[in-house]
Design a protein around this motif. Structure first.
Motif, PDB file in Angstrom:
ATOM      1  N   SER A 120       0.846  -1.196   0.000  1.00 32.79           N
ATOM      2  CA  SER A 120       0.000   0.000   0.000  1.00 32.79           C
ATOM      3  C   SER A 120       0.882   1.247   0.000  1.00 32.79           C
ATOM      4  N   LYS A 121       0.288   2.352  -0.432  1.00 37.02           N
ATOM      5  CA  LYS A 121       1.011   3.627  -0.379  1.00 37.02           C
ATOM      6  C   LYS A 121       1.345   3.969   1.069  1.00 37.02           C
ATOM      7  N   ARG A 122       0.463   3.587   1.964  1.00 40.90           N
ATOM      8  CA  ARG A 122       0.692   3.859   3.390  1.00 40.90           C
ATOM      9  C   ARG A 122       1.937   3.134   3.892  1.00 40.90           C
ATOM     10  N   ALA A 123       2.048   1.860   3.525  1.00 42.82           N
ATOM     11  CA  ALA A 123       3.212   1.076   3.965  1.00 42.82           C
ATOM     12  C   ALA A 123       4.506   1.663   3.405  1.00 42.82           C
ATOM     13  N   ILE A 124       4.478   2.054   2.144  1.00 39.62           N
ATOM     14  CA  ILE A 124       5.677   2.623   1.523  1.00 39.62           C
ATOM     15  C   ILE A 124       5.994   3.990   2.116  1.00 39.62           C
ATOM     16  N   SER A 125       4.968   4.794   2.356  1.00 37.37           N
ATOM     17  CA  SER A 125       5.243   6.114   2.940  1.00 37.37           C
ATOM     18  C   SER A 125       5.823   5.966   4.348  1.00 37.37           C
ATOM     19  N   ASN A 126       5.344   4.988   5.105  1.00 37.08           N
ATOM     20  CA  ASN A 126       5.911   4.739   6.436  1.00 37.08           C
ATOM     21  C   ASN A 126       7.374   4.306   6.326  1.00 37.08           C
ATOM     22  N   TYR A 127       7.670   3.474   5.333  1.00 37.19           N
ATOM     23  CA  TYR A 127       9.051   3.021   5.106  1.00 37.19           C
ATOM     24  C   TYR A 127       9.952   4.221   4.776  1.00 37.19           C
ATOM     25  N   ILE A 128       9.491   5.071   3.854  1.00 37.17           N
ATOM     26  CA  ILE A 128      10.268   6.255   3.479  1.00 37.17           C
ATOM     27  C   ILE A 128      10.453   7.165   4.690  1.00 37.17           C
ATOM     28  N   PHE A 129       9.372   7.382   5.426  1.00 36.34           N
ATOM     29  CA  PHE A 129       9.427   8.244   6.609  1.00 36.34           C
ATOM     30  C   PHE A 129      10.483   7.743   7.592  1.00 36.34           C
ATOM     31  N   CYS A 130      10.491   6.453   7.845  1.00 34.69           N
ATOM     32  CA  CYS A 130      11.464   5.882   8.789  1.00 34.69           C
ATOM     33  C   CYS A 130      12.894   6.003   8.274  1.00 34.69           C
ATOM     34  N   LEU A 166       1.692  10.272   9.849  1.00 33.39           N
ATOM     35  CA  LEU A 166       0.416  10.454   9.154  1.00 33.39           C
ATOM     36  C   LEU A 166       0.474  11.677   8.235  1.00 33.39           C
ATOM     37  N   ARG A 167       1.051  12.775   8.731  1.00 32.92           N
ATOM     38  CA  ARG A 167       1.202  13.978   7.901  1.00 32.92           C
ATOM     39  C   ARG A 167       2.069  13.691   6.682  1.00 32.92           C
ATOM     40  N   PHE A 168       3.136  12.921   6.887  1.00 37.21           N
ATOM     41  CA  PHE A 168       4.013  12.574   5.774  1.00 37.21           C
ATOM     42  C   PHE A 168       3.255  11.747   4.736  1.00 37.21           C
ATOM     43  N   TYR A 169       2.434  10.813   5.195  1.00 40.23           N
ATOM     44  CA  TYR A 169       1.640   9.978   4.289  1.00 40.23           C
ATOM     45  C   TYR A 169       0.718  10.842   3.424  1.00 40.23           C
ATOM     46  N   PHE A 210       2.805  12.639   0.933  1.00 37.27           N
ATOM     47  CA  PHE A 210       3.324  11.688  -0.048  1.00 37.27           C
ATOM     48  C   PHE A 210       2.269  11.396  -1.116  1.00 37.27           C
ATOM     49  N   LYS A 211       1.041  11.137  -0.693  1.00 37.74           N
ATOM     50  CA  LYS A 211      -0.047  10.879  -1.650  1.00 37.74           C
ATOM     51  C   LYS A 211      -0.243  12.061  -2.593  1.00 37.74           C
ATOM     52  N   LYS A 212      -0.236  13.271  -2.046  1.00 40.26           N
ATOM     53  CA  LYS A 212      -0.431  14.471  -2.860  1.00 40.26           C
ATOM     54  C   LYS A 212       0.724  14.674  -3.837  1.00 40.26           C
ATOM     55  N   LYS A 213       1.939  14.402  -3.376  1.00 35.72           N
ATOM     56  CA  LYS A 213       3.100  14.577  -4.250  1.00 35.72           C
ATOM     57  C   LYS A 213       3.064  13.611  -5.429  1.00 35.72           C
TER      58      LYS A 213
END
Length: 116
Positions: free
Chosen positions: A20-30, A43-46, A49-52
């Motif tokens: 999911s985009k959520r899982a990938i955004s969490n990975y990138i965030f970490c 959550l803000r980063f997610y 990330f979706k908007k970008k």
């Protein structure tokens, strides 16, 4: 490469790996944040990330950075591997073909163990 193409590539990689985009955004965030256990910032980063990924005006260098990080994710790496298909054409002896298959199998096992 433009931002639209990069966004499409990223979304395709995510879908191909079954993530999911959520899982990938969490990975990138970490990977990029020092304080990666902050749920609110994650959550803000997610949301960003979706908007970008949707915007065509997103900075190309930022998307390239995300793509580089995403390519390090074990599930993405595994989904990017090429799986061999057996094709017998009779050009080499069967015993040599068996040996080559054994080498290829060992090589794939080694690649899988490195990605884990």
């Amino acid at each position: 490469m433009n931002s639209k193409k990069l966004s499409e590539d990223i979304e395709e990689m995510i879908a191909k790996a079954g993530l999911s985009k959520r899982a990938i955004s969490n990975y990138i965030f970490c990977e990029i944040e020092d304080n990666f256990d902050d749920e609110d910032n994650m959550l803000r980063f997610y949301e960003k990330f979706k908007k970008k990924l949707k915007r065509e005006t997103t900075n190309v260098s930022e998307l390239k950075r995300y793509k580089e990080i995403i390519l390090r994710h074990p599930s993405i790496r595994k989904s990017q591997q090429i799986t061999p298909n057996k094709l017998t054409v009779g050009a080499i002896p069967e015993s040599m073909e068996r040996n080559i298959r054994g080498i290829a199998k060992d090589f794939l096992k080694e690649l899988e163990s490195e990605s884990e």
